[in-house]
Design a protein around this motif. Sequence first.
Motif, PDB file in Angstrom:
ATOM      1  N   PRO A  25      14.697  87.157  41.138  1.00 33.33           N
ATOM      2  CA  PRO A  25      14.183  85.940  40.448  1.00 33.33           C
ATOM      3  C   PRO A  25      14.220  85.036  40.394  1.00 33.33           C
ATOM      4  CG  PRO A  25      15.547  88.566  39.222  1.00 33.33           C
ATOM      5  CD  PRO A  25      15.469  88.783  41.023  1.00 33.33           C
ATOM      6  N   ALA A  26      15.254  84.826  41.445  1.00 34.29           N
ATOM      7  CA  ALA A  26      15.264  83.297  41.728  1.00 34.29           C
ATOM      8  C   ALA A  26      14.428  82.732  42.203  1.00 34.29           C
ATOM      9  CB  ALA A  26      16.657  83.670  42.554  1.00 34.29           C
ATOM     10  N   ARG A  27      13.060  83.175  42.582  1.00 37.19           N
ATOM     11  CA  ARG A  27      11.559  82.843  43.294  1.00 37.19           C
ATOM     12  C   ARG A  27      10.840  82.626  42.538  1.00 37.19           C
ATOM     13  NH1 ARG A  27      10.961  85.700  49.365  1.00 37.19           N
ATOM     14  NH2 ARG A  27      10.600  83.812  49.585  1.00 37.19           N
ATOM     15  N   THR A  61       8.440  81.203  39.521  1.00 41.94           N
ATOM     16  CA  THR A  61       7.782  79.739  39.871  1.00 41.94           C
ATOM     17  C   THR A  61       8.302  79.624  38.042  1.00 41.94           C
ATOM     18  OG1 THR A  61       6.628  80.931  38.545  1.00 41.94           O
ATOM     19  CG2 THR A  61       5.940  81.016  40.823  1.00 41.94           C
ATOM     20  N   GLN A  62       9.324  80.103  37.144  1.00 38.20           N
ATOM     21  CA  GLN A  62       9.851  79.213  35.652  1.00 38.20           C
ATOM     22  C   GLN A  62      10.794  78.922  36.438  1.00 38.20           C
ATOM     23  OE1 GLN A  62       9.587  82.179  33.100  1.00 38.20           O
ATOM     24  NE2 GLN A  62       7.199  82.509  32.797  1.00 38.20           N
ATOM     25  N   ASP A  63      11.363  79.072  37.483  1.00 37.62           N
ATOM     26  CA  ASP A  63      13.331  78.327  37.640  1.00 37.62           C
ATOM     27  C   ASP A  63      12.659  77.597  38.574  1.00 37.62           C
ATOM     28  OD1 ASP A  63      13.653  80.334  35.750  1.00 37.62           O
ATOM     29  OD2 ASP A  63      14.127  82.254  37.694  1.00 37.62           O
ATOM     30  N   THR A  64      11.810  77.045  39.673  1.00 37.68           N
ATOM     31  CA  THR A  64      11.811  77.257  40.625  1.00 37.68           C
ATOM     32  C   THR A  64      10.265  75.415  40.760  1.00 37.68           C
ATOM     33  OG1 THR A  64      12.470  78.557  42.510  1.00 37.68           O
ATOM     34  CG2 THR A  64      11.542  77.174  43.406  1.00 37.68           C
ATOM     35  N   PHE A  65      10.657  74.461  41.589  1.00 37.26           N
ATOM     36  CA  PHE A  65       9.260  73.560  41.348  1.00 37.26           C
ATOM     37  C   PHE A  65       9.448  73.483  42.634  1.00 37.26           C
ATOM     38  CE2 PHE A  65      12.728  71.751  38.668  1.00 37.26           C
ATOM     39  CZ  PHE A  65      11.928  70.794  37.681  1.00 37.26           C
ATOM     40  N   TYR A  66       8.066  74.208  42.260  1.00 35.18           N
ATOM     41  CA  TYR A  66       7.157  74.835  44.066  1.00 35.18           C
ATOM     42  C   TYR A  66       5.962  73.391  43.987  1.00 35.18           C
ATOM     43  CZ  TYR A  66       8.481  79.026  44.861  1.00 35.18           C
ATOM     44  OH  TYR A  66       9.277  80.798  44.630  1.00 35.18           O
ATOM     45  N   PHE A 123      25.949  87.805  45.048  1.00 37.16           N
ATOM     46  CA  PHE A 123      24.535  87.119  45.945  1.00 37.16           C
ATOM     47  C   PHE A 123      23.697  87.441  47.121  1.00 37.16           C
ATOM     48  CE2 PHE A 123      28.620  84.352  44.027  1.00 37.16           C
ATOM     49  CZ  PHE A 123      27.615  83.294  43.185  1.00 37.16           C
ATOM     50  N   PRO A 124      21.931  87.985  47.080  1.00 37.86           N
ATOM     51  CA  PRO A 124      22.195  88.466  48.218  1.00 37.86           C
ATOM     52  C   PRO A 124      22.722  87.413  49.640  1.00 37.86           C
ATOM     53  CG  PRO A 124      20.340  87.615  46.289  1.00 37.86           C
ATOM     54  CD  PRO A 124      22.010  86.429  46.557  1.00 37.86           C
TER      55      PRO A 124
END
Length: 339
Positions: A151-153, A155-160, A250-251
């Motif tokens: 989920p951390a990857r 696109t709604q959470d990260t500025f790609y 945490f992974p």
Amino acid sequence: MKSALEAIRARALERLQNADDLAALEEARVQLLGKKGELTAILKTMGQLSPEERPVMGQMANEVRAAIEEKLAARGAALKAAMAEQKLKMETIDVTLPGKPIREGHRHPLNLVLDEIKEIFLGMGFDVVSGPEVELDYYNFEALNLPPDHPARDTQDTFYITDKVLLRTQTSPVQIRTMEQRKPPIRIIAPGRVYRSDAVDATHSPIFHQIEGLVVDEGITMSDLKGCLETVIKRLYGEDSVVRFRPHHFPFTEPSAEVDVQCFACHGKGCRICKGEGWIEILGCGMVHPKVLAGCGLDPEKYSGFAFGIGLERIVMRRFAVDDMRLFYENDTRFLEQF
């Protein structure tokens, strides 16, 4: 023609001498020597003279032109010198006048605490390292044991920026780069800006600061991690600070924990700052996952380590009893002057 040339010279020299600025001097030059000037008009009648008179009148005309041009140059230089002197007089500074008070700036509260944290870790034998804010997906996620469907990857959470390039969501990539470049023992902190697609409120911002820490050596245990973080927190907030470790996941660490500090506003009773819990989460931590070590070329059977990530804004908020993170970014001098 001779009398006309002499009259032109006399009038020209008088007019040039009386020119009181460069504009008037230029106007006189055009009227005397221009294509439609007085001297030019006289010279156009030279063809009417006899062959014997032409050389004499031509020489005299040249003498008149030379006299006018010489006067033009001299008067122009005099006017420019006078203008320069007048300008210097107008710009003269009275050194006896009192100077204007210079308003001193203030160090930003985030920098105040960050420098203090750096000094604490430097005193414990840590190095301060940095890395790029525009990061590769590999260092920000993959090398930290975050699979593509994590989920951390999202696109709604990260500025790609592209599929493989993004604004880093944490300073943990600096840890990976350090383990690739150095051999244990490793003791580093990596402070810097990070970016996440969070809604802006009193405790969240799309841009904030983290201080990642990493220790890798032989025989590193969870007790080393706990002792390190408790020492730092008590150095920052005093020996009476109340700290809580909670199991988490945490992974890139196993086992993992989250560290909370008792809320500075309500002292554990519950308020809007701590969302009624009485505690404020300030960092996540844990033992470095064996897969992460192996991916960086370190033998997990020989080496172990711990890592942590401190949210600088939350540390500063508790330190100075600031109840809204947005104040750090609004550049309101009334707020900043308090520090």
